[in-house]
Write a protein that holds these residues in place. Structure first.
Motif, PDB file in Angstrom:
ATOM      1  N   UNK A  27       0.865  -1.176   0.000  1.00 60.00           N
ATOM      2  CA  UNK A  27       0.000   0.000   0.000  1.00 60.00           C
ATOM      3  C   UNK A  27       0.902   1.226   0.000  1.00 60.00           C
ATOM      4  N   UNK A  28       0.337   2.343  -0.369  1.00 60.12           N
ATOM      5  CA  UNK A  28       1.117   3.577  -0.409  1.00 60.12           C
ATOM      6  C   UNK A  28       0.560   4.538   0.633  1.00 60.12           C
ATOM      7  N   UNK A  29       1.407   4.943   1.560  1.00 61.19           N
ATOM      8  CA  UNK A  29       1.052   5.990   2.512  1.00 61.19           C
ATOM      9  C   UNK A  29       1.562   7.301   1.957  1.00 61.19           C
ATOM     10  N   UNK A  30       0.677   8.258   1.889  1.00 57.98           N
ATOM     11  CA  UNK A  30       1.045   9.551   1.327  1.00 57.98           C
ATOM     12  C   UNK A  30       1.193  10.565   2.451  1.00 57.98           C
ATOM     13  N   UNK A  31       2.376  11.152   2.552  1.00 58.14           N
ATOM     14  CA  UNK A  31       2.675  12.156   3.553  1.00 58.14           C
ATOM     15  C   UNK A  31       2.607  13.543   2.925  1.00 58.14           C
ATOM     16  N   UNK A  32       2.894  14.545   3.711  1.00 56.10           N
ATOM     17  CA  UNK A  32       2.927  15.911   3.200  1.00 56.10           C
ATOM     18  C   UNK A  32       4.126  16.100   2.273  1.00 56.10           C
ATOM     19  N   UNK A  33       4.074  17.112   1.471  1.00 57.27           N
ATOM     20  CA  UNK A  33       5.138  17.507   0.540  1.00 57.27           C
ATOM     21  C   UNK A  33       5.451  16.430  -0.489  1.00 57.27           C
ATOM     22  N   UNK A  34       4.477  15.573  -0.773  1.00 61.08           N
ATOM     23  CA  UNK A  34       4.641  14.600  -1.831  1.00 61.08           C
ATOM     24  C   UNK A  34       5.406  13.340  -1.456  1.00 61.08           C
ATOM     25  N   UNK A  35       5.740  13.138  -0.190  1.00 64.31           N
ATOM     26  CA  UNK A  35       6.452  11.931   0.217  1.00 64.31           C
ATOM     27  C   UNK A  35       5.478  10.759   0.291  1.00 64.31           C
ATOM     28  N   UNK A  36       5.904   9.610  -0.188  1.00 60.88           N
ATOM     29  CA  UNK A  36       5.102   8.389  -0.101  1.00 60.88           C
ATOM     30  C   UNK A  36       5.968   7.266   0.437  1.00 60.88           C
ATOM     31  N   UNK A  37       5.302   6.318   1.065  1.00 63.06           N
ATOM     32  CA  UNK A  37       5.989   5.136   1.583  1.00 63.06           C
ATOM     33  C   UNK A  37       5.167   3.931   1.171  1.00 63.06           C
ATOM     34  N   UNK A  38       5.778   3.025   0.431  1.00 65.95           N
ATOM     35  CA  UNK A  38       5.096   1.814   0.007  1.00 65.95           C
ATOM     36  C   UNK A  38       5.627   0.641   0.815  1.00 65.95           C
ATOM     37  N   UNK A  39       4.685  -0.077   1.441  1.00 68.69           N
ATOM     38  CA  UNK A  39       5.048  -1.229   2.266  1.00 68.69           C
ATOM     39  C   UNK A  39       3.825  -2.134   2.370  1.00 68.69           C
ATOM     40  N   UNK A  40       4.021  -3.399   2.744  1.00 70.20           N
ATOM     41  CA  UNK A  40       2.869  -4.284   2.947  1.00 70.20           C
ATOM     42  C   UNK A  40       1.991  -3.762   4.097  1.00 70.20           C
ATOM     43  N   UNK A  41       0.698  -4.010   3.974  1.00 67.49           N
ATOM     44  CA  UNK A  41      -0.251  -3.522   4.971  1.00 67.49           C
ATOM     45  C   UNK A  41       0.060  -4.059   6.357  1.00 67.49           C
ATOM     46  N   UNK A  42       0.437  -5.331   6.453  1.00 70.16           N
ATOM     47  CA  UNK A  42       0.739  -5.919   7.753  1.00 70.16           C
ATOM     48  C   UNK A  42       1.920  -5.207   8.408  1.00 70.16           C
ATOM     49  N   UNK A  43       2.927  -4.848   7.623  1.00 73.85           N
ATOM     50  CA  UNK A  43       4.084  -4.140   8.167  1.00 73.85           C
ATOM     51  C   UNK A  43       3.694  -2.742   8.641  1.00 73.85           C
ATOM     52  N   UNK A  44       2.863  -2.066   7.872  1.00 70.58           N
ATOM     53  CA  UNK A  44       2.419  -0.727   8.259  1.00 70.58           C
ATOM     54  C   UNK A  44       1.631  -0.794   9.565  1.00 70.58           C
ATOM     55  N   UNK A  45       0.729  -1.777   9.678  1.00 69.78           N
ATOM     56  CA  UNK A  45      -0.041  -1.934  10.913  1.00 69.78           C
ATOM     57  C   UNK A  45       0.864  -2.244  12.099  1.00 69.78           C
ATOM     58  N   UNK A  46       1.853  -3.098  11.889  1.00 69.25           N
ATOM     59  CA  UNK A  46       2.780  -3.438  12.969  1.00 69.25           C
ATOM     60  C   UNK A  46       3.579  -2.221  13.418  1.00 69.25           C
ATOM     61  N   UNK A  47       4.064  -1.435  12.472  1.00 68.76           N
ATOM     62  CA  UNK A  47       4.844  -0.238  12.809  1.00 68.76           C
ATOM     63  C   UNK A  47       4.003   0.741  13.611  1.00 68.76           C
ATOM     64  N   UNK A  48       2.776   0.981  13.169  1.00 66.57           N
ATOM     65  CA  UNK A  48       1.944   1.940  13.881  1.00 66.57           C
ATOM     66  C   UNK A  48       1.478   1.402  15.226  1.00 66.57           C
ATOM     67  N   UNK A  49       1.300   0.092  15.359  1.00 67.37           N
ATOM     68  CA  UNK A  49       0.969  -0.486  16.658  1.00 67.37           C
ATOM     69  C   UNK A  49       2.114  -0.298  17.643  1.00 67.37           C
ATOM     70  N   UNK A  50       3.339  -0.574  17.197  1.00 67.95           N
ATOM     71  CA  UNK A  50       4.511  -0.412  18.065  1.00 67.95           C
ATOM     72  C   UNK A  50       4.703   1.060  18.440  1.00 67.95           C
TER      73      UNK A  50
END
Length: 101
Positions: A27-50
């Motif tokens: 999935x792609x997370x879109x931040x301010x100023x045009x920054x994006x981060x592409x990672x698997x959904x499970x990894x994104x959920x784990x990072x935000x949980x931690x």
């Protein structure tokens, strides 16, 4: 009991692992100023949980430190009194019953 806990841990691992495998699409997370981060959904959920758990622990840390300081001060105050305490009178409701004879 120990085997039951290991079984529960194993089942929880299998469920979470299956969840991670079914959500492996990037999935792609879109931040301010045009920054994006592409990672698997499970990894994104784990990072935000931690990150959420660390934020919660950090928020509670101030209260824990404050309570420890208060506890140390109260213990010092209690040691400084040196007043001999009189033994409390025994509670008649807690005494052993006496024989009638």
């Amino acid at each position: 009991m120990r085997y039951l806990l290991w079984l529960i841990k194993f089942l929880l691992f299998v469920v979470l692992f299956g969840f991670a495998m079914h959500n492996a699409e990037p999935i792609a997370l879109k931040f301010f100023l045009g920054y994006t981060w592409e990672a698997p959904l499970a990894l994104v959920l784990l990072v935000f949980f931690v990150l959420g758990a660390l934020l919660g622990l950090t928020a509670a840390l101030g209260q824990v430190v404050r309570q420890r300081r208060e506890l140390v001060a109260l213990r010092k105050e209690l040691r400084g009194r040196n007043v001999p305490q009189q033994p409390a009178a025994p509670d008649p409701l807690l005494e052993q019953p006496r024989d009638a004879l």
